[in-house]
Write an enzyme that holds these catalytic residues in place. Sequence first.
Site, PDB file in Angstrom:
ATOM      1  N   CYS A  92       0.792  -1.231   0.000  1.00  0.00           N
ATOM      2  CA  CYS A  92       0.000   0.000   0.000  1.00  0.00           C
ATOM      3  C   CYS A  92       0.823   1.279   0.000  1.00  0.00           C
ATOM      4  O   CYS A  92       0.781   2.050  -0.955  1.00  0.00           O
ATOM      5  CB  CYS A  92      -0.923   0.003   1.212  1.00  0.00           C
ATOM      6  SG  CYS A  92      -2.103  -1.341   1.179  1.00  0.00           S
TER       7      CYS A  92
HETATM    8  N1  LIG Z   1      -2.665  -6.238   1.426  1.00  0.00           N
HETATM    9  C1  LIG Z   1      -3.092  -5.216   2.135  1.00  0.00           C
HETATM   10  O1  LIG Z   1      -2.659  -4.999   3.253  1.00  0.00           O
HETATM   11  C2  LIG Z   1      -4.149  -4.283   1.601  1.00  0.00           C
HETATM   12  C3  LIG Z   1      -4.840  -3.457   2.515  1.00  0.00           C
HETATM   13  C4  LIG Z   1      -5.818  -2.619   2.046  1.00  0.00           C
HETATM   14  C5  LIG Z   1      -6.085  -2.561   0.685  1.00  0.00           C
HETATM   15  N2  LIG Z   1      -5.393  -3.348  -0.190  1.00  0.00           N
HETATM   16  C6  LIG Z   1      -5.741  -3.254  -1.600  1.00  0.00           C
HETATM   17  O2  LIG Z   1      -6.583  -4.344  -1.925  1.00  0.00           O
HETATM   18  C7  LIG Z   1      -6.352  -4.792  -3.270  1.00  0.00           C
HETATM   19  C8  LIG Z   1      -6.003  -6.278  -3.275  1.00  0.00           C
HETATM   20  O3  LIG Z   1      -4.780  -6.448  -2.581  1.00  0.00           O
HETATM   21  P1  LIG Z   1      -4.326  -7.823  -1.936  1.00  0.00           P
HETATM   22  O4  LIG Z   1      -3.217  -7.469  -0.996  1.00  0.00           O
HETATM   23  O5  LIG Z   1      -5.480  -8.592  -1.395  1.00  0.00           O
HETATM   24  O6  LIG Z   1      -3.743  -8.582  -3.220  1.00  0.00           O
HETATM   25  P2  LIG Z   1      -3.176 -10.077  -3.324  1.00  0.00           P
HETATM   26  O7  LIG Z   1      -2.092 -10.046  -4.306  1.00  0.00           O
HETATM   27  O8  LIG Z   1      -2.910 -10.602  -1.939  1.00  0.00           O
HETATM   28  O9  LIG Z   1      -4.386 -10.920  -3.885  1.00  0.00           O
HETATM   29  C9  LIG Z   1      -4.900 -10.749  -5.147  1.00  0.00           C
HETATM   30  C10 LIG Z   1      -5.506 -12.068  -5.623  1.00  0.00           C
HETATM   31  O10 LIG Z   1      -6.118 -11.818  -6.885  1.00  0.00           O
HETATM   32  C11 LIG Z   1      -5.856 -12.920  -7.735  1.00  0.00           C
HETATM   33  N3  LIG Z   1      -6.022 -12.466  -9.105  1.00  0.00           N
HETATM   34  C12 LIG Z   1      -5.177 -11.705  -9.859  1.00  0.00           C
HETATM   35  N4  LIG Z   1      -5.746 -11.444 -11.055  1.00  0.00           N
HETATM   36  C13 LIG Z   1      -6.954 -12.029 -11.065  1.00  0.00           C
HETATM   37  C14 LIG Z   1      -8.017 -12.084 -11.988  1.00  0.00           C
HETATM   38  N5  LIG Z   1      -7.937 -11.469 -13.174  1.00  0.00           N
HETATM   39  N6  LIG Z   1      -9.126 -12.768 -11.644  1.00  0.00           N
HETATM   40  C15 LIG Z   1      -9.234 -13.383 -10.452  1.00  0.00           C
HETATM   41  N7  LIG Z   1      -8.258 -13.370  -9.537  1.00  0.00           N
HETATM   42  C16 LIG Z   1      -7.138 -12.687  -9.834  1.00  0.00           C
HETATM   43  C17 LIG Z   1      -4.468 -13.367  -7.354  1.00  0.00           C
HETATM   44  O11 LIG Z   1      -4.247 -14.719  -7.750  1.00  0.00           O
HETATM   45  C18 LIG Z   1      -4.485 -13.178  -5.830  1.00  0.00           C
HETATM   46  O12 LIG Z   1      -4.930 -14.344  -5.166  1.00  0.00           O
HETATM   47  C19 LIG Z   1      -5.247  -3.874  -3.806  1.00  0.00           C
HETATM   48  O13 LIG Z   1      -5.825  -2.801  -4.474  1.00  0.00           O
HETATM   49  C20 LIG Z   1      -4.569  -3.378  -2.549  1.00  0.00           C
HETATM   50  O14 LIG Z   1      -3.940  -2.130  -2.744  1.00  0.00           O
HETATM   51  C21 LIG Z   1      -4.451  -4.227   0.253  1.00  0.00           C
END
Ligand SMILES: NC(=O)c1ccc[n+]([C@@H]2O[C@H](COP(=O)([O-])OP(=O)(O)OC[C@H]3O[C@@H](n4cnc5c(N)ncnc54)[C@H](O)[C@@H]3O)[C@@H](O)[C@H]2O)c1
Length: 419
Positions: A260
């Site tokens: 983030c």
């Molecule tokens: N990780 C954090 O601490 C956090 C906190 C708040 C907000 N966010 C935001 O949330 C969002 C997601 O982040 P995250 O950390 O959960 O990501 P992540 O990488 O942990 O998970 C993303 C998932 O999406 C899957 N994926 C990718 N492309 C895909 C598609 N086309 N169809 C279906 N699945 C697909 C991946 O295989 C993975 O399992 C981002 O925008 C991030 O900035 C993250």
Amino acid sequence: MTDVAIVGAGYVGVPLAQVFAEAGRSVLLVDRDAERVDRLNAGDSYIEDVPSEVLGRLVRDHGLRATTDYDELRDADAILIALPTPLSKQREPDLSIVNGATEEIAKRLRAGHLVVLESTTYPGTTREEVLPRLEASGLRVGEDFSLAFSPERVDPGREDWTTKNVPKVVGGITEACTDRAAALYEGAVDTVHRVTSPESAELTKLLENIFRSVNIALVNELAQLCERMKIDFWEVVDAAATKPFGFMSFKPGPGLGGHCIPIDPFYLTWKAREYDFYTEFIELAGKVNENMPYYCRSLISQALNHGKGLSLSSANVLVLGVAYKPGIGDMRESPALKLIDLLLAGGSNVSYHDPHVPELPEYQLSSVPLEPESFDCVAIVTDHAGIDYEALVDRGAVIVDFRNATGERGRTSDTVWKL
Ligand SMILES: NC(=O)c1ccc[n+]([C@@H]2O[C@H](COP(=O)([O-])OP(=O)(O)OC[C@H]3O[C@@H](n4cnc5c(N)ncnc54)[C@H](O)[C@@H]3O)[C@@H](O)[C@H]2O)c1
């Protein structure tokens, strides 16, 4: 029928699925990664915040399921998008994953669907990117389907504030969209806070992360000044934190990490340019924070020089802690990686110890036992719990402590260099 489908089963999607499943909703996780889907269905968790015994219970008793098949979205009432929003190599927003998935959702969109984007992004994404792609289906927002933005604010590894009890901010394209999305979350999380537009909700999340980035940059800059002035900056931060109002404590460190804070502020910088506006606080904070691994390398170099009469190029350095923060194994954007790159480029022989990260395949390294005597210098980059840092000082190692992990013992020792 599925009550809630969550597209993207990662750090955000899986805890979100837990909260809805525990609230009695039928939940489906959709992910393109077949191995992840198999593991989820077997109750085998890869997300530390949702341990396998919890996931197993949700699969067994609450009917939580996962699939790679977008067609199953047709049977869901609500579709939440929790997909990555990275930066491109040129540090511009890369919405290709969200946009691609939205096009897939549009093919399955039906009257009555609620779609909520949870991914962190710049103000305008829901209205300018997601909405037209969904309306390409021929259905109309506010008439046939509902669309809202609600940022995820989870802090992985944290136990006091979780997806369930962190208030959820919700802003819909129409008031009815906001009401529909708010009603969904109200059935699962403790508090919902409504705003009047998706843009407000989008910017709320960015404000939170920019606030952290700017304040971390401030203490990182002052830590460097204090090194020259021979003032213990950690003591100063602790002292300032005794003020009961008007001050919030931030700690210096070897650089920003995680998905983030190093990334999200630049989503706003990019969007601001469209309005002939330069977000100078964000740029300046980015500059100070991105310089920290370089500054930390110079501290290691000084410690080796003064402590051992060695240069970087002839030193065995142990990097202690490589995850981007304590308590988890998440390596995304970890400043330890930049520091390892810089040490290797300087000719050092680098090893690491991290109880949460057994392997670093890109460096062909595995976590080694914590034996400070085998190294010329130990650089504490991430202060995981469960390690006796003061005992390391007693073992006489040359330590460079970027986290104040060695505390008072480190402050009074002449073999410890602190940020
Ligand atoms: N990780 C954090 O601490 C956090 C906190 C708040 C907000 N966010 C935001 O949330 C969002 C997601 O982040 P995250 O950390 O959960 O990501 P992540 O990488 O942990 O998970 C993303 C998932 O999406 C899957 N994926 C990718 N492309 C895909 C598609 N086309 N169809 C279906 N699945 C697909 C991946 O295989 C993975 O399992 C981002 O925008 C991030 O900035 C993250």
